[in-house]
Design an enzyme around this catalytic site. Structure first.
Site, PDB file in Angstrom:
ATOM      1  CB  THR A 182      -0.935   0.024   1.221  1.00 50.67           C
ATOM      2  OG1 THR A 182      -0.169   0.300   2.399  1.00 50.67           O
ATOM      3  CG2 THR A 182      -1.662  -1.308   1.375  1.00 50.67           C
ATOM      4  N   PRO A 196       5.940   3.764   1.242  1.00 53.62           N
ATOM      5  CG  PRO A 196       7.764   2.580   0.400  1.00 53.62           C
ATOM      6  CD  PRO A 196       7.346   3.942   0.842  1.00 53.62           C
ATOM      7  CD  GLU A 197       3.024   2.379   6.243  1.00 56.97           C
ATOM      8  OE1 GLU A 197       3.075   1.279   6.839  1.00 56.97           O
ATOM      9  OE2 GLU A 197       3.167   3.476   6.805  1.00 56.97           O
ATOM     10  CB  THR A 198       5.044  -4.341   2.887  1.00 56.62           C
ATOM     11  OG1 THR A 198       5.722  -4.308   4.139  1.00 56.62           O
ATOM     12  CG2 THR A 198       5.975  -3.887   1.772  1.00 56.62           C
TER      13      THR A 198
END
Length: 598
Positions: free
Chosen positions: A227, A302-304
């Site tokens: 995300t 960026p957020e995994t």
């Protein structure tokens, strides 16, 4: 495509060229893909790259951290960007850095939360591949890449296997807080940690076009591995916000889709599940991307997704960073034009927003790939609990609220005047690119000053501070005296104007006042004994009929006040010359006149 097949494809690890055994990272050496490098392994890896590729990679110390170990910067660029003259960035390994031509700068920072280490491992792999794969090496002709291998060294050294209870791997990882138990992603404005102080100098040195800080999410369950939080476009200068929304973001989403990593905006919502509508994250300047926006730098987090296995999270991060470099290289001209226009517009801007609120009258629609949610009895309490059913994936339209409107604004002064006593504030301003000119002699000048009428303060400390908000000010025009050595900060076109406005205007969300830097002015230092001041107050009212009239009007309109003798006596005191002038007076003054004071 069948939903379950789609969901599985979104977590597959793509096939990448296999590095030689000597160049494999600790992550790659684990067949299970569930290992992240230690701090020592990470630094040693970059030292090895610097020694092997001195023509393209520069490694140097970039300042202290609270851990007592230095922050490092890794710079990757084409050979033409290096020459023999030394740099002032400490002991360097590899090439001696001297950039000879301005290319877009992409600044990648990892490990601010070392329990979210995907970026640490992905950047090690990406740095190697940029040097060893000819197709990627060409990118360094178009883009300069700056990597902070580990920002929160303190937290990375605090390695454990339990503190990220919601997260699916790796086997061990670092801790969110630094050595002072600070969350460094709340420290970009106040800069209490040595980490943040070193970062600020590094950021101001490079003035990056794009800033990326790698993270792992918490929250709902859904199909996506990656995300994305992007700088809130409403907060950017119009030219930059338009470029971000119209060109840069679409290219990043398309590039990730082509790499088999469909993305969605960061999954934040008010309801119980994402179907209630996604809300864009409003990153104030305490956060990295909010800080970057003050300098017309586009930021990404960026957020995994925490529940996906570690290997796909690392590879999704790798591909996102690679996609950023590819996209910036392709859009270099448009990016430079947008930033130049933003700088020009800011230089002419006279009113600046300071606080924001979500505009729920506007929304976009995204096709969201989630899982059906339901409730079942809790084994702990027996009460209904939420769960997500991964056997029931869905794709459905969901509202995405991605517009914010300013709720507080302030006019831009010609300059701020700061008494030299506030040296901590002066140091932070200098560190972030502001020029402070000391007065060569005392001056008495007409200025605008603020008096604090009201504000709210958090009942519990947040990152070591009791934050102020909802600040109500009473501006006054006064002639004030400033002394030799006091500071003038001009808001001219070469100044970091927006940064100055959002730190020195006390009503701003993350102003220095909000963080408590000026709390001492809120405490009264002198007062009175009631029985002594009663006679003096009565004499004041006899000699000043206008003051008496104001008091009587207040009593007539406020029965509670009329019945409170102490409140009336305090009002007379507050309205008299005996009340200390510095109480509740913001010490930073706004100079609105033309020209220069010195």
């Amino acid at each position: 495509m069948f939903p379950l097949l789609l969901a599985s494809l979104m977590t597959l690890t793509p096939t990448l060229p296999t590095p030689a055994p000597a160049w494999r990272t600790p992550f790659e050496n684990d067949p299970a893909g569930n290992t992240t490098a230690t701090y020592a392994e990470c630094l040693a890896y970059y030292q090895k790259l610097a020694a092997a590729y001195p023509q393209h990679l520069h490694l140097a110390e970039a300042g202290p951290t609270d851990a007592g170990l230095p922050l490092h910067e890794v710079v990757l660029s084409s050979a033409v960007s290096f020459s023999m003259p030394s740099t002032d960035q400490g002991q360097a390994q590899g090439g001696k850095l001297k950039l000879t031509a301005r290319k877009p700068v992409v600044f990648i920072q990892n490990g601010i939360h070392p329990g979210e280490p995907e970026g640490i491992d992905a950047s090690m792999m990406l740095a190697r591949d940029l040097l060893q794969q000819k197709s990627l090496l060409k990118l360094l002709d178009q883009v300069t890449v700056v990597i902070v291998p580990v920002y929160n060294i303190d937290g990375m050294l605090n390695r454990n296997a339990t503190t990220r209870v919601n997260q699916n791997g790796p086997a061990e990882y670092g801790f969110r807080g630094n050595a002072r138990h600070l969350d460094l992603n709340r420290d970009y404005i106040k800069q209490e940690s040595r980490n943040a102080q070193s970062f600020a100098r590094l950021f101001q040195k490079w003035k990056p076009d794009v800033f990326v800080e790698t993270h792992t999410s918490n929250g709902a369950d859904y199909q996506y591995t990656m995300t994305l939080i992007a700088t809130q476009h409403s907060k950017l200068a119009p030219a930059l916000g338009t470029y971000l929304q119209g060109q840069l973001l679409p290219a990043l989403y398309k590039g990730m889709e082509q790499k088999k990593w469909p993305m969605t905006p960061y999954v934040d919502f008010d309801g119980e599940t994402p179907e209630s509508g996604l809300q864009a994250f409003l990153e104030s300047p305490r956060y990295s991307t909010g800080y970057a926006a003050l300098f017309n730098t586009i930021g990404f987090m960026p957020e995994t997704h925490m529940l996906k296995a570690y290997a796909p999270r690392v590879h999704a991060t790798y591909d996102f960073l690679k996609t950023v470099l590819e996209t910036v290289s392709q859009q270099a001209e448009a990016l430079a034009a947008a930033r130049a226009q933003a700088a020009a517009d800011m230089a002419a801007q006279t009113t600046f927003p300071l606080t924001w609120a979500l505009d729920d009258s506007q929304h976009e629609t995204v096709q969201f790939r989630g899982y059906e949610a339901g409730h079942k009895p809790s084994e702990i309490s027996g009460q209904p609990r939420l769960y997500y059913d991964r056997t029931r994936p869905f794709t459905k339209p969901v509202k995405y609220y991605n517009t914010f409107q300013p709720t507080t604004t302030a006019g831009r002064p010609t300059a701020y005047l700061i008494p030299k006593a506030w040296s901590e504030v002066a140091d932070i301003l200098r560190r972030n690119g502001a020029t402070l000119e000391p007065l060569t002699q005392a001056v008495s000048v007409p200025v605008e000053v603020y008096y604090f009428e009201d504000f709210k303060t958090t009942p519990k400390p947040f990152e070591g501070h009791y934050l102020h908000s909802q600040v109500q000010l009473r501006p006054r025009q006064e002639t004030a005296t400033f002394h030799q050595g006091d500071f003038v900060v001009y808001l001219n076109e070469s100044a970091p104007i927006r940064y100055l406005m959002e730190t020195l205007e006390p009503q701003a969300t993350d102003s220095f006042f909000a963080w408590g830097f000026f709390d001492s002015v809120l405490q009264q230092k002198e007062h009175y004994s009631d029985y002594v001041f009663e006679d003096l107050a009565a004499d004041l009212l006899r000699r000043d009929p206008a003051l008496r009239e104001r008091l009587e009007k207040l009593k007539a309109g406020n029965p509670a006040f009329a019945a409170n003798g102490k409140a009336q006596l305090e009002w007379v005191y507050q309205s008299s010359a005996y009340h200390e002038p510095g109480h509740n007076r913001y010490p930073v003054a706004r100079w609105l006149g033309p020209g220069m004071l010195n």
